[in-house]
Design a protein around this motif. Structure first.
Motif, PDB file in Angstrom:
ATOM      1  N   TYR A  37     -11.673  47.512  -3.143  1.00  0.00           N
ATOM      2  CA  TYR A  37     -12.350  47.398  -4.327  1.00  0.00           C
ATOM      3  C   TYR A  37     -11.563  46.884  -5.702  1.00  0.00           C
ATOM      4  O   TYR A  37     -10.344  47.089  -5.821  1.00  0.00           O
ATOM      5  N   VAL A  38     -12.024  45.946  -6.355  1.00  0.00           N
ATOM      6  CA  VAL A  38     -11.474  45.284  -7.489  1.00  0.00           C
ATOM      7  C   VAL A  38     -12.347  45.388  -8.660  1.00  0.00           C
ATOM      8  O   VAL A  38     -13.736  45.510  -8.545  1.00  0.00           O
ATOM      9  N   THR A  39     -11.905  45.544  -9.821  1.00  0.00           N
ATOM     10  CA  THR A  39     -12.704  46.002 -10.955  1.00  0.00           C
ATOM     11  C   THR A  39     -12.919  44.758 -12.060  1.00  0.00           C
ATOM     12  O   THR A  39     -11.941  44.248 -12.347  1.00  0.00           O
ATOM     13  N   GLN A  40     -13.874  44.769 -12.519  1.00  0.00           N
ATOM     14  CA  GLN A  40     -14.295  43.849 -13.465  1.00  0.00           C
ATOM     15  C   GLN A  40     -14.582  44.792 -14.693  1.00  0.00           C
ATOM     16  O   GLN A  40     -15.547  45.546 -15.043  1.00  0.00           O
ATOM     17  N   GLU A  41     -13.383  44.729 -15.680  1.00  0.00           N
ATOM     18  CA  GLU A  41     -13.440  45.865 -16.877  1.00  0.00           C
ATOM     19  C   GLU A  41     -14.484  45.597 -17.809  1.00  0.00           C
ATOM     20  O   GLU A  41     -15.147  46.508 -18.256  1.00  0.00           O
ATOM     21  N   LYS A  42     -14.614  44.234 -18.159  1.00  0.00           N
ATOM     22  CA  LYS A  42     -15.857  43.860 -18.803  1.00  0.00           C
ATOM     23  C   LYS A  42     -16.884  42.822 -18.203  1.00  0.00           C
ATOM     24  O   LYS A  42     -16.462  42.149 -17.332  1.00  0.00           O
ATOM     25  N   GLN A  43     -18.061  43.190 -18.528  1.00  0.00           N
ATOM     26  CA  GLN A  43     -19.129  42.490 -17.764  1.00  0.00           C
ATOM     27  C   GLN A  43     -19.367  41.107 -18.365  1.00  0.00           C
ATOM     28  O   GLN A  43     -19.886  40.831 -19.555  1.00  0.00           O
ATOM     29  N   LEU A  44     -18.533  39.942 -17.987  1.00  0.00           N
ATOM     30  CA  LEU A  44     -18.470  38.639 -18.589  1.00  0.00           C
ATOM     31  C   LEU A  44     -19.000  37.587 -17.789  1.00  0.00           C
ATOM     32  O   LEU A  44     -18.482  36.520 -17.688  1.00  0.00           O
ATOM     33  N   GLY A  45     -19.883  37.946 -16.802  1.00  0.00           N
ATOM     34  CA  GLY A  45     -20.575  37.130 -16.151  1.00  0.00           C
ATOM     35  C   GLY A  45     -20.413  37.022 -14.680  1.00  0.00           C
ATOM     36  O   GLY A  45     -19.451  37.744 -14.219  1.00  0.00           O
ATOM     37  N   SER A  46     -21.018  36.543 -13.886  1.00  0.00           N
ATOM     38  CA  SER A  46     -20.967  36.664 -12.586  1.00  0.00           C
ATOM     39  C   SER A  46     -19.786  35.816 -11.879  1.00  0.00           C
ATOM     40  O   SER A  46     -19.212  36.260 -10.793  1.00  0.00           O
ATOM     41  N   GLY A  47     -19.590  34.479 -12.538  1.00  0.00           N
ATOM     42  CA  GLY A  47     -18.193  33.815 -12.379  1.00  0.00           C
ATOM     43  C   GLY A  47     -17.053  34.668 -12.465  1.00  0.00           C
ATOM     44  O   GLY A  47     -15.834  34.691 -11.582  1.00  0.00           O
ATOM     45  N   HIS A  48     -16.971  35.450 -13.553  1.00  0.00           N
ATOM     46  CA  HIS A  48     -15.910  36.317 -14.055  1.00  0.00           C
ATOM     47  C   HIS A  48     -15.743  37.345 -12.919  1.00  0.00           C
ATOM     48  O   HIS A  48     -14.621  37.772 -12.608  1.00  0.00           O
ATOM     49  N   ALA A  49     -16.790  37.899 -12.590  1.00  0.00           N
ATOM     50  CA  ALA A  49     -16.723  38.871 -11.387  1.00  0.00           C
ATOM     51  C   ALA A  49     -16.246  38.552 -10.247  1.00  0.00           C
ATOM     52  O   ALA A  49     -15.265  39.239  -9.584  1.00  0.00           O
ATOM     53  N   LEU A  50     -16.491  37.154  -9.773  1.00  0.00           N
ATOM     54  CA  LEU A  50     -16.051  36.890  -8.378  1.00  0.00           C
ATOM     55  C   LEU A  50     -14.657  36.510  -8.577  1.00  0.00           C
ATOM     56  O   LEU A  50     -13.620  36.720  -7.793  1.00  0.00           O
ATOM     57  N   LEU A  51     -14.168  36.051  -9.834  1.00  0.00           N
ATOM     58  CA  LEU A  51     -12.707  35.757  -9.958  1.00  0.00           C
ATOM     59  C   LEU A  51     -11.666  36.854  -9.970  1.00  0.00           C
ATOM     60  O   LEU A  51     -10.513  36.617  -9.472  1.00  0.00           O
ATOM     61  N   GLN A  52     -12.148  38.188 -10.184  1.00  0.00           N
ATOM     62  CA  GLN A  52     -11.427  39.323 -10.028  1.00  0.00           C
ATOM     63  C   GLN A  52     -11.033  39.455  -8.665  1.00  0.00           C
ATOM     64  O   GLN A  52     -10.181  40.514  -8.222  1.00  0.00           O
ATOM     65  N   ALA A  53     -11.740  38.886  -7.726  1.00  0.00           N
ATOM     66  CA  ALA A  53     -11.458  39.150  -6.235  1.00  0.00           C
ATOM     67  C   ALA A  53     -10.553  38.118  -5.733  1.00  0.00           C
ATOM     68  O   ALA A  53     -10.123  38.111  -4.373  1.00  0.00           O
ATOM     69  N   LYS A  54     -10.035  37.359  -6.666  1.00  0.00           N
ATOM     70  CA  LYS A  54      -9.019  36.032  -5.823  1.00  0.00           C
ATOM     71  C   LYS A  54      -8.174  36.767  -5.062  1.00  0.00           C
ATOM     72  O   LYS A  54      -7.812  36.023  -4.127  1.00  0.00           O
ATOM     73  N   ASP A  55      -7.236  37.520  -5.790  1.00  0.00           N
ATOM     74  CA  ASP A  55      -6.117  37.979  -5.034  1.00  0.00           C
ATOM     75  C   ASP A  55      -6.308  38.655  -3.673  1.00  0.00           C
ATOM     76  O   ASP A  55      -5.562  38.769  -2.820  1.00  0.00           O
ATOM     77  N   ALA A  56      -7.637  39.064  -3.453  1.00  0.00           N
ATOM     78  CA  ALA A  56      -7.963  39.630  -2.046  1.00  0.00           C
ATOM     79  C   ALA A  56      -8.546  38.915  -1.060  1.00  0.00           C
ATOM     80  O   ALA A  56      -9.086  39.278   0.048  1.00  0.00           O
ATOM     81  N   VAL A  57      -8.635  37.757  -1.669  1.00  0.00           N
ATOM     82  CA  VAL A  57      -9.489  36.643  -0.543  1.00  0.00           C
ATOM     83  C   VAL A  57      -8.363  35.691   0.092  1.00  0.00           C
ATOM     84  O   VAL A  57      -7.442  35.075  -0.777  1.00  0.00           O
TER      85      VAL A  57
END
Length: 396
Positions: A78-98
């Protein structure tokens, strides 16, 4: 399939599905008698994915507590998007897990394993980004695409009805460089949309469009959950249970021998259906639902821990969790004009939406298209016409 990691975007609320999303995110709403997100995970696991990375945000505890650290023996990060700042921002939160190429999916749409495999295969064959493309008569609710010789030539957000026939299906396969591309994308009004990154890739590179015709179902508005349930039941995608043709009954459920189940219908774990009750067709009962004697529940989705007291009639109804409907509650079928926020949607097939922990005493009648907020209390004999606010006390 060589891609072994999938990122599932499940951080959004789904504001157009209020009042049902007041207490949980859209991916945790019911598709039949289990969450939408479970169906998404099933498609990925069946396709051979070895690791699930889930981006959570709004009411993230509802996702994490339900699934825990694994799903069908596949580990979940699980990775967390603390603020809803768009779908690209959401995907970026997973960078270190991929590490390596990745599948990316929206967690709030039902898709099948064939779609996942087709998109992954196209990326593996070409090394280009690939996305699922779905044909729809009405593309105005989605992002439309144009495809020429298998390559995306244009992306159009919110097109006018009738101009396009293909939409972005929200299933992607990307090389790991997608994260750098997102970071280079300018923000719009403070948000970082994945579609903006895709638009740049369409201009600069080959983005492959993979036309698929498998299951693809989206719930945008509350009445869409009725369509979702029909699709799930038609395909038999329900929790494992005893099956008699198109009737599924969990082993722990108790169905009176004088009750009638009309398929397709699913009766979840620990449910109880009383004598002379009629349940179905196109009806899903979640866990621990009670349908009292002489009640009729048809074309409806009744979520977990809901009680329908004797003599009630629910048609084209969606309930939240832990709803209690008193004796002789009546919800007739639509069509109806439904108000969502400030917008009116005409001629929708909806009896009523009754959100989590709402309560009605005996003899309450709903006008088709009514939306009742969480924790609302409706007194004996009330007629509901329109929307009832969260926590409201309504008396005659």
């Amino acid at each position: 399939m060589n891609i072994d990691t999938a990122v599932v975007l499940a951080a959004g609320e789904g504001t157009r599905l209020r009042p049902l999303t007041r207490n949980r995110p859209k991916p945790m709403l019911p598709a039949g008698n289990r969450p939408i997100l479970e169906h998404v995970f099933d498609a990925l696991v069946d396709a051979g994915i070895d690791e699930l990375v889930v981006v959570v945000g709004y009411k993230r505890d509802r996702v994490q507590n339900h699934f825990g650290p694994t799903y069908r023996d596949v580990p979940i990060t699980y990775v967390t998007q603390e603020k809803q700042l768009g779908s690209g921002h959401a995907l970026l939160q997973a960078k270190d897990a991929v590490d390596g190429p990745v599948l990316v999916l929206n967690g709030d749409r039902l898709i099948d394993v064939g779609t996942v495999e087709a998109v992954a295969t196209r990326h593996e064959e070409t090394a280009d980004p690939a996305l699922a493309v779905v044909e729809r008569q009405d593309t105005s609710r989605y992002g439309a695409v144009e495809v020429r010789d298998g390559i995306i030539s244009d992306l159009v957000e919110k097109p006018r009805e009738g101009e396009y026939r293909l939409i972005n299906g929200g299933v992607y396969a990307f090389p790991e460089s997608i994260f750098d591309a997102i970071e280079e994308t300018p923000r719009q009004a403070g948000e970082l949309a994945l579609t903006d990154t895709l638009a740049d890739l369409v201009e600069r590179n080959h983005v492959r469009g993979v036309e698929v015709d498998g299951m693809w179902v989206d719930a945008t508005y509350p009445w869409d959950l009725l369509t979702v349930a029909r699709e799930v039941l038609a395909r038999g995608r329900v929790v494992e249970a005893r099956r008699d043709t198109d009737v599924w009954i969990d082993d722990s459920a108790r169905v009176h021998n004088e009750a009638v189940l009309q398929g397709p219908v699913v009766v979840g774990a620990d449910c109880e259906v009383g004598p002379d009750a009629v349940v179905g067709p196109d009806t899903a009962l979640g866990r621990n639902v009670t349908v009292g004697a002489n009640s009729v529940v048809q074309y409806s989705v009744v979520d977990a821990d809901t009680r329908v007291d004797p003599g009630s009639t629910l048609l084209e109804t969606v309930t939240g969790q832990d709803v209690h409907l008193g004796a002789n509650t009546v919800v007739p079928a639509g069509p109806a004009d439904v108000q969502v926020g400030t917008e009116i949607f005409e001629d929708q097939r909806l009896g009523a939406v009754i959100a989590d922990r709402a309560r009605t005493r005996g003899g309450v009648t709903f006008t088709p298209g009514s939306l009742v907020g969480p924790n609302a209390h409706l007194d004996t004999g009330v007629t509901v016409d329109g929307n009832v606010a969260e926590g409201a006390e309504v008396t005659r």
